[in-house]
Every structure is written in structure tokens, then in C-alpha cells.
Design a protein around this motif. Structure first.
Motif, PDB file in Angstrom:
ATOM      1  N   ILE A  88       0.860  -1.191   0.000  1.00 31.71           N
ATOM      2  CA  ILE A  88       0.000   0.000   0.000  1.00 31.71           C
ATOM      3  C   ILE A  88       0.885   1.226   0.000  1.00 31.71           C
ATOM      4  O   ILE A  88       1.998   1.203   0.546  1.00 31.71           O
ATOM      5  CB  ILE A  88      -0.953   0.012   1.215  1.00 31.71           C
ATOM      6  N   SER A  89       0.421   2.286  -0.628  1.00 26.49           N
ATOM      7  CA  SER A  89       1.151   3.550  -0.640  1.00 26.49           C
ATOM      8  C   SER A  89       0.153   4.687  -0.471  1.00 26.49           C
ATOM      9  O   SER A  89      -1.062   4.502  -0.546  1.00 26.49           O
ATOM     10  CB  SER A  89       1.921   3.725  -1.953  1.00 26.49           C
ATOM     11  N   ALA A  90       0.697   5.874  -0.248  1.00 26.69           N
ATOM     12  CA  ALA A  90      -0.161   7.051  -0.118  1.00 26.69           C
ATOM     13  C   ALA A  90      -0.986   7.269  -1.371  1.00 26.69           C
ATOM     14  O   ALA A  90      -2.127   7.749  -1.303  1.00 26.69           O
ATOM     15  CB  ALA A  90       0.701   8.280   0.179  1.00 26.69           C
ATOM     16  N   ASN A  91      -0.448   6.897  -2.527  1.00 28.55           N
ATOM     17  CA  ASN A  91      -1.187   7.077  -3.772  1.00 28.55           C
ATOM     18  C   ASN A  91      -2.469   6.265  -3.804  1.00 28.55           C
ATOM     19  O   ASN A  91      -3.445   6.638  -4.464  1.00 28.55           O
ATOM     20  CB  ASN A  91      -0.308   6.695  -4.968  1.00 28.55           C
ATOM     21  N   ASP A  92      -2.490   5.147  -3.069  1.00 27.78           N
ATOM     22  CA  ASP A  92      -3.691   4.316  -3.030  1.00 27.78           C
ATOM     23  C   ASP A  92      -4.834   4.999  -2.289  1.00 27.78           C
ATOM     24  O   ASP A  92      -6.005   4.615  -2.450  1.00 27.78           O
ATOM     25  CB  ASP A  92      -3.398   2.970  -2.355  1.00 27.78           C
ATOM     26  N   LEU A  93      -4.515   5.984  -1.481  1.00 25.63           N
ATOM     27  CA  LEU A  93      -5.540   6.687  -0.710  1.00 25.63           C
ATOM     28  C   LEU A  93      -6.042   7.938  -1.421  1.00 25.63           C
ATOM     29  O   LEU A  93      -7.091   8.478  -1.054  1.00 25.63           O
ATOM     30  CB  LEU A  93      -4.982   7.085   0.661  1.00 25.63           C
ATOM     31  N   THR A  94      -5.305   8.417  -2.405  1.00 21.42           N
ATOM     32  CA  THR A  94      -5.650   9.666  -3.070  1.00 21.42           C
ATOM     33  C   THR A  94      -7.006   9.546  -3.752  1.00 21.42           C
ATOM     34  O   THR A  94      -7.324   8.532  -4.376  1.00 21.42           O
ATOM     35  CB  THR A  94      -4.573  10.041  -4.100  1.00 21.42           C
ATOM     36  N   GLY A  95      -7.795  10.595  -3.629  1.00 21.98           N
ATOM     37  CA  GLY A  95      -9.135  10.619  -4.201  1.00 21.98           C
ATOM     38  C   GLY A  95     -10.219  10.525  -3.150  1.00 21.98           C
ATOM     39  O   GLY A  95     -11.363  10.917  -3.396  1.00 21.98           O
ATOM     40  N   ASP A  96      -9.866  10.016  -1.986  1.00 21.86           N
ATOM     41  CA  ASP A  96     -10.803   9.916  -0.865  1.00 21.86           C
ATOM     42  C   ASP A  96     -10.152  10.536   0.374  1.00 21.86           C
ATOM     43  O   ASP A  96      -8.934  10.477   0.540  1.00 21.86           O
ATOM     44  CB  ASP A  96     -11.143   8.458  -0.550  1.00 21.86           C
ATOM     45  N   PRO A  97     -10.952  11.101   1.273  1.00 21.99           N
ATOM     46  CA  PRO A  97     -10.385  11.492   2.566  1.00 21.99           C
ATOM     47  C   PRO A  97      -9.850  10.258   3.286  1.00 21.99           C
ATOM     48  O   PRO A  97     -10.345   9.144   3.084  1.00 21.99           O
ATOM     49  CB  PRO A  97     -11.582  12.099   3.312  1.00 21.99           C
ATOM     50  N   ALA A  98      -8.844  10.442   4.110  1.00 21.37           N
ATOM     51  CA  ALA A  98      -8.253   9.307   4.815  1.00 21.37           C
ATOM     52  C   ALA A  98      -7.868   9.715   6.233  1.00 21.37           C
ATOM     53  O   ALA A  98      -7.584  10.882   6.504  1.00 21.37           O
ATOM     54  CB  ALA A  98      -7.024   8.784   4.072  1.00 21.37           C
ATOM     55  N   ASP A 184      -6.873  15.103   3.179  1.00 22.00           N
ATOM     56  CA  ASP A 184      -7.954  15.461   2.268  1.00 22.00           C
ATOM     57  C   ASP A 184      -7.897  14.582   1.022  1.00 22.00           C
ATOM     58  O   ASP A 184      -7.078  13.661   0.925  1.00 22.00           O
ATOM     59  CB  ASP A 184      -7.916  16.955   1.928  1.00 22.00           C
ATOM     60  N   ARG A 185      -8.764  14.852   0.065  1.00 22.79           N
ATOM     61  CA  ARG A 185      -8.853  13.991  -1.118  1.00 22.79           C
ATOM     62  C   ARG A 185      -7.589  14.023  -1.969  1.00 22.79           C
ATOM     63  O   ARG A 185      -7.355  13.119  -2.766  1.00 22.79           O
ATOM     64  CB  ARG A 185     -10.064  14.392  -1.970  1.00 22.79           C
ATOM     65  N   GLY A 187      -4.634  13.995  -0.632  1.00 16.33           N
ATOM     66  CA  GLY A 187      -3.570  13.384   0.139  1.00 16.33           C
ATOM     67  C   GLY A 187      -2.770  14.368   0.968  1.00 16.33           C
ATOM     68  O   GLY A 187      -1.683  14.040   1.456  1.00 16.33           O
ATOM     69  N   ARG A 188      -3.284  15.582   1.163  1.00 15.31           N
ATOM     70  CA  ARG A 188      -2.602  16.594   1.963  1.00 15.31           C
ATOM     71  C   ARG A 188      -3.098  16.541   3.401  1.00 15.31           C
ATOM     72  O   ARG A 188      -4.255  16.203   3.654  1.00 15.31           O
ATOM     73  CB  ARG A 188      -2.854  17.988   1.376  1.00 15.31           C
ATOM     74  N   VAL A 189      -2.230  16.896   4.336  1.00 19.56           N
ATOM     75  CA  VAL A 189      -2.625  16.890   5.738  1.00 19.56           C
ATOM     76  C   VAL A 189      -3.604  18.032   5.991  1.00 19.56           C
ATOM     77  O   VAL A 189      -3.295  19.205   5.789  1.00 19.56           O
ATOM     78  CB  VAL A 189      -1.406  17.013   6.662  1.00 19.56           C
ATOM     79  N   SER A 190      -4.791  17.669   6.454  1.00 19.17           N
ATOM     80  CA  SER A 190      -5.827  18.633   6.801  1.00 19.17           C
ATOM     81  C   SER A 190      -5.855  18.911   8.297  1.00 19.17           C
ATOM     82  O   SER A 190      -6.172  20.027   8.717  1.00 19.17           O
ATOM     83  CB  SER A 190      -7.195  18.111   6.355  1.00 19.17           C
ATOM     84  N   THR A 208     -15.169  17.998   7.838  1.00 21.86           N
ATOM     85  CA  THR A 208     -14.613  19.161   7.157  1.00 21.86           C
ATOM     86  C   THR A 208     -14.080  18.800   5.772  1.00 21.86           C
ATOM     87  O   THR A 208     -14.372  19.464   4.776  1.00 21.86           O
ATOM     88  CB  THR A 208     -13.494  19.801   8.000  1.00 21.86           C
ATOM     89  N   VAL A 209     -13.277  17.731   5.687  1.00 19.63           N
ATOM     90  CA  VAL A 209     -12.706  17.381   4.379  1.00 19.63           C
ATOM     91  C   VAL A 209     -13.764  16.747   3.468  1.00 19.63           C
ATOM     92  O   VAL A 209     -13.686  16.888   2.243  1.00 19.63           O
ATOM     93  CB  VAL A 209     -11.480  16.440   4.529  1.00 19.63           C
ATOM     94  N   LEU A 210     -14.755  16.084   4.047  1.00 16.05           N
ATOM     95  CA  LEU A 210     -15.836  15.546   3.216  1.00 16.05           C
ATOM     96  C   LEU A 210     -16.629  16.670   2.548  1.00 16.05           C
ATOM     97  O   LEU A 210     -17.102  16.513   1.417  1.00 16.05           O
ATOM     98  CB  LEU A 210     -16.769  14.684   4.051  1.00 16.05           C
TER      99      LEU A 210
END
Length: 214
Positions: A88-98, A184-185, A187-190, A208-210
Motif C-alpha cells: 500500500i502507498s499514499a497514492n492508493d488513498l488519493t481521491g478519498d479522505p483518509a 484530504d482527497r 492526500g494533503r494533511v488537513s 470538514t474534508v468531506l
């Protein structure tokens, strides 16, 4: 029901989330700022790092850092493997809040917050929010026993070598466990919570990020 708090903190209770305009002007200066500087000129995390009193973790004070959308830095980058062996990588989370939660089984505050993290995972999973644990200390057997005990159904990565923690040192103080980060979507720290992530506070940070534009 409010959870018991860890005793070693310099401010009482949970700091309220900051206003969206009352945040640091970008993450560039975050690493240079003393952690928990509002508490005193001394760094309590550093003090605990030097003398952990046998408890084997550093308890944050529950303080919350929330970063306005326009002030966030670059997307985080890391790669690892789940306890199942799946990469798994951070790229796998991009597109959705995490939500990233740094934990290990013998950490008392991690045990306190575990039911709330699972409850929020169940609440927000239908809306696409991804939860990921970052286990900094345990073997597979120990981590999985913890997950069974607390009914944790979201995955965790094994970070015994500290690669994920090292990649996140701008946001996660070394040995400050638990720490919870909301991405956030993009992949930045919110937002970041040092110490126990209380359910109502983390719910607000996720919402907030949703609510932000995709």
C-alpha cells in the motif's frame, strides 16, 4: 461517554478545533515550530522522550491542529505493506479522505481510543473515507490480537522499520503515539491530533474534508 484522559498534559481537556483562518500559514513552518509551544517554553514531548518513566510511549495533550484548505502543503508520500502482506502507498488513498492513526498494542491511550476509531470507520466508510493504522512496534500476531480484541476492521501497516513514520516526521513527532492525521482527497494533511483522538473532534475534522470540493 467521555474517555479518561492521560494525566501528563499541560493544558486541561481537549483544545477546541481552531478556526479555519486561525491556522498556521502553511506546513512549511510546522517542522520548525516547537511542539505544543502554547503550553510552555519547554517541550513536554522532548522531556518525555528523555525520561519516559517506564511507560514506553509519549502521551500528547490531545491538541488539535487544523490547516485551512488553501494553506496545506504537498500530498504526503509513503509506501509500506499491510499486515496481510498487501502493498500500500499514499497514492492508493488519493481521491478519498483518509485517516491515519499511529498506534501499537501496549500503548494505553491507543487502547482508549480504539473503539471510537472503529465506530468512526463504520460511520464514514459508506462515504468513502479510508482508515489506515500505522503500527510502529508490534509483530503481526500482537497487532492482530489487538484488532480482534477491539473489533478493528480497517487495515494497518507494519512499520517496525519506521519508514512510514520517517516519511511523516513533519507531522508526527517521533514516539508521540498515538497521533492521528486526517488527509484530504488530494492526500494533503488537513488536521492532526496529538494524543487520544476523541470521537466528536475527529468526526468534525473528517466532516470538514468531506464537505470540501472534490
Amino acid at each position: 461517554m467521555q474517555h479518561p484522559r492521560e494525566p501528563d498534559r499541560c493544558v486541561p481537556g481537549l483544545l477546541r478545533r481552531t478556526g479555519r483562518r486561525q491556522v498556521l500559514a502553511g506546513l512549511a513552518g510546522l517542522a520548525a515550530l516547537p511542539l505544543l509551544a502554547a503550553c510552555s517554553s519547554d517541550d513536554p514531548l522532548a522531556a518525555q522522550a528523555g525520561n519516559a518513566d517506564g511507560k514506553n510511549y509519549i502521551a500528547g495533550d490531545g491538541s488539535v491542529l487544523e490547516i485551512a484548505e488553501e494553506d496545506r502543503g504537498e500530498p504526503v508520500q509513503f509506501s509500506s505493506a499491510l499486515f496481510s502482506g498487501e502493498p500500500i502507498s499514499a497514492n492508493d488513498l488519493t481521491g478519498d479522505p483518509a485517516v491515519l492513526n499511529f498506534w501499537y498494542a501496549a500503548c494505553a491511550p491507543c487502547r482508549v481510543e480504539a473503539p471510537d476509531l472503529q465506530a468512526l470507520h463504520e460511520q464514514f466508510e459508506p462515504e468513502g473515507v479510508r482508515f489506515l493504522g500505522i503500527n510502529v512496534r508490534d509483530t503481526v500476531a500482537t497487532a492482530q490480537a489487538f484488532e480482534r480484541n477491539f473489533g478493528i476492521t480497517y487495515p494497518s501497516v507494519e512499520d517496525l522499520n519506521g519508514q512510514v513514520l520517517l516519511a511523516m516526521t513533519d507531522y508526527v513527532p517521533p514516539q508521540a503515539v498515538p497521533t492521528t492525521i486526517v488527509l484530504d482527497r488530494q492526500g494533503r494533511v488537513s488536521a492532526r491530533i496529538l494524543g487520544i483522538a476523541e470521537r466528536s473532534t475527529l468526526r468534525t475534522l473528517i466532516t470538514t474534508v468531506l464537505d470540501e470540493q472534490a
